[in-house]
Design a protein around this motif. Structure first.
Motif, PDB file in Angstrom:
ATOM      1  N   GLY A 123       1.018  -0.964   0.021  1.00  0.00           N
ATOM      2  CA  GLY A 123      -0.041   0.068   0.040  1.00  0.00           C
ATOM      3  C   GLY A 123       0.989   1.200   0.052  1.00  0.00           C
ATOM      4  O   GLY A 123       1.896   1.521   0.803  1.00  0.00           O
ATOM      5  N   THR A 124       0.549   2.165  -0.836  1.00  0.00           N
ATOM      6  CA  THR A 124       1.419   3.373  -1.160  1.00  0.00           C
ATOM      7  C   THR A 124       0.526   4.457  -0.885  1.00  0.00           C
ATOM      8  O   THR A 124      -0.555   4.772  -1.437  1.00  0.00           O
ATOM      9  N   ILE A 125       0.933   5.663  -0.127  1.00  0.00           N
ATOM     10  CA  ILE A 125       0.433   7.071   0.085  1.00  0.00           C
ATOM     11  C   ILE A 125       1.391   8.096  -0.229  1.00  0.00           C
ATOM     12  O   ILE A 125       2.455   8.080   0.160  1.00  0.00           O
ATOM     13  N   GLY A 126       0.914   9.264  -0.585  1.00  0.00           N
ATOM     14  CA  GLY A 126       1.887  10.382  -0.965  1.00  0.00           C
ATOM     15  C   GLY A 126       1.955  11.091   0.598  1.00  0.00           C
ATOM     16  O   GLY A 126       0.765  11.292   1.202  1.00  0.00           O
ATOM     17  N   THR A 127       3.236  11.397   0.898  1.00  0.00           N
ATOM     18  CA  THR A 127       3.296  12.011   2.300  1.00  0.00           C
ATOM     19  C   THR A 127       2.583  13.484   2.361  1.00  0.00           C
ATOM     20  O   THR A 127       2.249  13.829   3.532  1.00  0.00           O
ATOM     21  N   GLN A 128       2.521  14.134   1.314  1.00  0.00           N
ATOM     22  CA  GLN A 128       1.579  15.335   1.315  1.00  0.00           C
ATOM     23  C   GLN A 128       0.702  15.330   1.670  1.00  0.00           C
ATOM     24  O   GLN A 128      -0.140  16.405   2.080  1.00  0.00           O
ATOM     25  N   MET A 129      -0.302  14.194   1.567  1.00  0.00           N
ATOM     26  CA  MET A 129      -1.662  13.867   2.106  1.00  0.00           C
ATOM     27  C   MET A 129      -1.615  13.856   3.735  1.00  0.00           C
ATOM     28  O   MET A 129      -2.693  14.257   4.400  1.00  0.00           O
ATOM     29  N   LEU A 130      -0.547  13.431   4.132  1.00  0.00           N
ATOM     30  CA  LEU A 130      -0.540  13.233   5.856  1.00  0.00           C
ATOM     31  C   LEU A 130      -0.168  14.481   6.446  1.00  0.00           C
ATOM     32  O   LEU A 130       0.356  15.284   6.061  1.00  0.00           O
ATOM     33  N   SER A 131      -0.373  14.495   7.703  1.00  0.00           N
ATOM     34  CA  SER A 131       0.039  15.610   8.713  1.00  0.00           C
ATOM     35  C   SER A 131       1.688  15.686   8.949  1.00  0.00           C
ATOM     36  O   SER A 131       2.345  14.890   9.134  1.00  0.00           O
ATOM     37  N   LYS A 132       1.850  16.959   8.929  1.00  0.00           N
ATOM     38  CA  LYS A 132       3.439  17.193   8.827  1.00  0.00           C
ATOM     39  C   LYS A 132       3.927  16.862  10.259  1.00  0.00           C
ATOM     40  O   LYS A 132       3.268  17.109  11.414  1.00  0.00           O
ATOM     41  N   ARG A 133       5.242  17.037  10.483  1.00  0.00           N
ATOM     42  CA  ARG A 133       5.737  16.598  11.729  1.00  0.00           C
ATOM     43  C   ARG A 133       5.232  15.847  12.562  1.00  0.00           C
ATOM     44  O   ARG A 133       4.898  15.912  13.698  1.00  0.00           O
ATOM     45  N   THR A 134       5.061  14.650  12.112  1.00  0.00           N
ATOM     46  CA  THR A 134       4.008  13.365  12.802  1.00  0.00           C
ATOM     47  C   THR A 134       4.799  12.078  12.502  1.00  0.00           C
ATOM     48  O   THR A 134       5.149  11.732  11.424  1.00  0.00           O
ATOM     49  N   ASN A 135       4.777  11.502  13.644  1.00  0.00           N
ATOM     50  CA  ASN A 135       5.261  10.061  13.681  1.00  0.00           C
ATOM     51  C   ASN A 135       4.027   9.209  13.352  1.00  0.00           C
ATOM     52  O   ASN A 135       3.029   9.277  13.871  1.00  0.00           O
ATOM     53  N   TYR A 136       4.011   8.389  12.138  1.00  0.00           N
ATOM     54  CA  TYR A 136       3.120   7.504  11.821  1.00  0.00           C
ATOM     55  C   TYR A 136       3.288   6.075  11.843  1.00  0.00           C
ATOM     56  O   TYR A 136       4.403   5.538  11.735  1.00  0.00           O
ATOM     57  N   VAL A 137       2.366   5.308  12.232  1.00  0.00           N
ATOM     58  CA  VAL A 137       2.429   3.665  12.425  1.00  0.00           C
ATOM     59  C   VAL A 137       1.518   3.317  11.234  1.00  0.00           C
ATOM     60  O   VAL A 137       0.492   4.059  11.037  1.00  0.00           O
ATOM     61  N   VAL A 138       1.848   2.003  10.708  1.00  0.00           N
ATOM     62  CA  VAL A 138       1.004   1.677   9.639  1.00  0.00           C
ATOM     63  C   VAL A 138       0.529   0.241  10.143  1.00  0.00           C
ATOM     64  O   VAL A 138       1.363  -0.560  10.439  1.00  0.00           O
ATOM     65  N   HIS A 139      -0.565   0.017   9.794  1.00  0.00           N
ATOM     66  CA  HIS A 139      -1.234  -1.395  10.244  1.00  0.00           C
ATOM     67  C   HIS A 139      -1.891  -2.016   9.262  1.00  0.00           C
ATOM     68  O   HIS A 139      -2.568  -1.304   8.269  1.00  0.00           O
ATOM     69  N   LEU A 140      -1.853  -3.200   8.977  1.00  0.00           N
ATOM     70  CA  LEU A 140      -2.847  -4.017   8.034  1.00  0.00           C
ATOM     71  C   LEU A 140      -4.024  -4.446   8.941  1.00  0.00           C
ATOM     72  O   LEU A 140      -3.925  -4.687  10.084  1.00  0.00           O
ATOM     73  N   VAL A 141      -5.138  -4.096   8.573  1.00  0.00           N
ATOM     74  CA  VAL A 141      -6.534  -4.317   9.004  1.00  0.00           C
ATOM     75  C   VAL A 141      -7.088  -5.618   8.449  1.00  0.00           C
ATOM     76  O   VAL A 141      -7.315  -5.364   7.120  1.00  0.00           O
ATOM     77  N   PHE A 142      -7.313  -6.643   9.234  1.00  0.00           N
ATOM     78  CA  PHE A 142      -7.953  -7.917   8.360  1.00  0.00           C
ATOM     79  C   PHE A 142      -8.735  -8.819   9.361  1.00  0.00           C
ATOM     80  O   PHE A 142      -8.695  -8.526  10.476  1.00  0.00           O
ATOM     81  N   LYS A 143      -9.168  -9.839   8.893  1.00  0.00           N
ATOM     82  CA  LYS A 143      -9.704 -10.791   9.853  1.00  0.00           C
ATOM     83  C   LYS A 143      -9.125 -12.264   9.194  1.00  0.00           C
ATOM     84  O   LYS A 143      -8.763 -12.369   7.938  1.00  0.00           O
ATOM     85  N   LEU A 144      -9.259 -13.130  10.003  1.00  0.00           N
ATOM     86  CA  LEU A 144      -9.139 -14.486   9.536  1.00  0.00           C
ATOM     87  C   LEU A 144     -10.231 -15.402   9.605  1.00  0.00           C
ATOM     88  O   LEU A 144     -11.149 -15.268  10.702  1.00  0.00           O
ATOM     89  N   ALA A 145     -10.108 -16.358   8.657  1.00  0.00           N
ATOM     90  CA  ALA A 145     -11.296 -17.255   8.723  1.00  0.00           C
ATOM     91  C   ALA A 145     -11.166 -18.343   9.641  1.00  0.00           C
ATOM     92  O   ALA A 145      -9.930 -18.641  10.051  1.00  0.00           O
ATOM     93  N   GLU A 146     -11.836 -19.239  10.022  1.00  0.00           N
ATOM     94  CA  GLU A 146     -11.764 -20.301  11.018  1.00  0.00           C
ATOM     95  C   GLU A 146     -10.773 -21.441  10.351  1.00  0.00           C
ATOM     96  O   GLU A 146     -10.168 -22.019  11.224  1.00  0.00           O
ATOM     97  N   GLU A 147     -10.785 -21.565   8.945  1.00  0.00           N
ATOM     98  CA  GLU A 147      -9.902 -22.601   8.273  1.00  0.00           C
ATOM     99  C   GLU A 147      -8.880 -21.808   7.729  1.00  0.00           C
ATOM    100  O   GLU A 147      -8.338 -22.242   6.527  1.00  0.00           O
ATOM    101  N   HIS A 148      -7.853 -20.749   8.429  1.00  0.00           N
ATOM    102  CA  HIS A 148      -7.021 -20.306   7.983  1.00  0.00           C
ATOM    103  C   HIS A 148      -5.757 -21.337   8.108  1.00  0.00           C
ATOM    104  O   HIS A 148      -5.513 -22.228   8.682  1.00  0.00           O
ATOM    105  N   HIS A 149      -4.690 -21.031   7.062  1.00  0.00           N
ATOM    106  CA  HIS A 149      -3.431 -21.743   7.143  1.00  0.00           C
ATOM    107  C   HIS A 149      -2.602 -21.196   6.458  1.00  0.00           C
ATOM    108  O   HIS A 149      -2.519 -20.173   5.857  1.00  0.00           O
ATOM    109  N   GLY A 150      -1.235 -21.314   6.917  1.00  0.00           N
ATOM    110  CA  GLY A 150       0.072 -20.904   6.397  1.00  0.00           C
ATOM    111  C   GLY A 150       0.405 -19.433   6.676  1.00  0.00           C
ATOM    112  O   GLY A 150       1.329 -18.720   5.847  1.00  0.00           O
ATOM    113  N   LEU A 151      -0.198 -18.993   7.842  1.00  0.00           N
ATOM    114  CA  LEU A 151      -0.072 -17.439   8.219  1.00  0.00           C
ATOM    115  C   LEU A 151       0.548 -17.428   9.363  1.00  0.00           C
ATOM    116  O   LEU A 151       0.626 -16.094  10.036  1.00  0.00           O
ATOM    117  N   GLU A 152       1.171 -18.143   9.748  1.00  0.00           N
ATOM    118  CA  GLU A 152       2.017 -18.105  11.150  1.00  0.00           C
ATOM    119  C   GLU A 152       3.158 -17.137  11.252  1.00  0.00           C
ATOM    120  O   GLU A 152       3.492 -16.503  12.207  1.00  0.00           O
TER     121      GLU A 152
END
Length: 262
Positions: free
Chosen positions: A145-174
Motif C-alpha cells: 500500500g502506497t500513499i503520498g506524504t503530502q496527504m499526511l500531517s506534517k511533523r508527525t510520527n506515523y504507524v502503519v497497520h494491516l487491517v484484516f480478519k481470519l477465517a476459522e480455516e486459515h492456514h500458512g499465516l504463522e
C-alpha cells in the motif's frame, strides 16, 4: 474571579488554539470564560487540517455539520469514504492529526486481479469499504500500500497497520514479514533486509509482532512506522509479504492498510 471572562472571545480562541482539542474541551469545563470560545468555529477550524475543505470536496457522500466542532468530532468518531471509496479519512481525536486507510482495492496484491481462485473480491458487513479481498490460497503472499506524504500531517510520527480478519480455516499465516519505506530513498532489497517478522495468527515468540483486536471488530498488525517531517511530495510504501517459504496460505480477509499517528 474568572479573568478569562473579561477577554474578547477572539483572544480566548487564539489562546486555546495553542493547546490541543482535548485541552480545549477540558478548559471549557474549568472556566466559564472559555465556554463560548471553546465552541466557536474560529477555534475548531484551527484544529481541523489546513486542507479540510479539499478533503470534504472528495467525500463519497456529503456530511452536513452545524459547526466546525461538530465536523471535527464527526471525523474522529466516523471515518468518511473519499476519492470514490478508494480511501477512508478520519482524525485522531486527541491531536487532530490525519488518518487514512487505503482500501483493499487500491492495494497492490500479487495474484489479486482476475484470479478468483486465489483472491476473491467480496462485500463484508463490517467493512467501511464496498469490497474486501479474501484469500483462498496462494504460495506467494505479497501486499503493498502506497500513499503520498503530502496527504499526511506534517511533523508527525506515523504507524502503519494491516487491517484484516481470519477465517476459522486459515492456514500458512504463522509467519510473515513487513516493512515501511520511502520509495525514493530506500530500495526494495534494502527494505527486505531489515523487514520485521510478524504472525498474523498471533503465534507469540521473541521478536515477532502479533495482531491486536480493534474496537471495530477487525484485527490489526503493525507493518512499521516512519516520521513525516515537512510532508515533501514523495511516496511511502508499506508491505506485507511471505515469499520465502512457498507453502500454501489462505483464510485471510483484508480490509485495507491504515496510516495513523503514533
Amino acid at each position: 474571579m474568572d479573568f478569562f471572562r473579561l477577554l474578547p472571545e477572539g483572544c480566548v480562541s487564539d489562546i486555546l488554539s495553542f493547546t490541543s482539542p482535548k485541552d480545549a474541551v477540558i478548559s471549557s469545563a474549568i472556566s466559564r470564560g472559555f465556554n463560548s470560545a471553546a465552541e466557536s468555529d474560529l477555534l475548531w477550524e484551527k484544529f481541523l487540517p489546513e486542507d479540510y475543505e479539499d478533503i470534504i470536496s472528495r467525500y463519497v457522500s456529503p456530511r452536513v455539520c452545524s459547526s466546525k466542532k461538530e465536523l471535527y468530532f464527526s471525523l474522529c468518531d466516523s471515518p468518511v469514504l473519499m476519492d470514490g471509496g478508494k480511501l477512508s479519512f478520519s482524525l485522531d481525536k486527541k491531536t487532530g492529526k490525519k488518518c487514512f486507510m487505503i482500501s483493499a482495492r487500491e492495494l497492490a496484491i500479487s495474484w489479486g486481479v482476475d484470479t478468483p481462485w486465489y483472491w476473491e473480491w467480496t462485500s463484508h458487513p463490517d467493512s467501511r469499504f464496498p469490497e474486501v479481498a479474501h484469500l483462498h490460497t496462494v504460495c506467494w503472499l505479497d501486499i503493498r500500500g502506497t500513499i503520498g506524504t503530502q496527504m499526511l500531517s506534517k511533523r508527525t510520527n506515523y504507524v502503519v497497520h494491516l487491517v484484516f480478519k481470519l477465517a476459522e480455516e486459515h492456514h500458512g499465516l504463522e509467519i510473515a514479514y513487513a516493512y515501511v519505506r520511502f520509495v525514493n530513498r530506500v530500495s526494495d532489497k534494502e527494505a527486505e533486509e531489515r523487514a520485521s517478522t510478524l504472525s498474523l495468527v498471533g503465534k507469540r515468540r521473541p521478536y515477532v509482532k502479533c495482531p491486536q483486536k480493534r474496537v471495530d471488530g477487525w484485527m490489526e498488525i503493525e507493518l512499521g512506522n516512519f516520521i513525516n517531517d515537512i510532508g515533501d511530495d514523495e511516496d511511502v510504501q508499506a508491505r506485507l509479504m511471505e515469499i520465502k517459504h512457498l507453502h500454501g496460505k489462505g483464510g485471510l480477509t483484508v480490509q485495507g492498510i491504515e496510516f495513523r499517528p503514533e
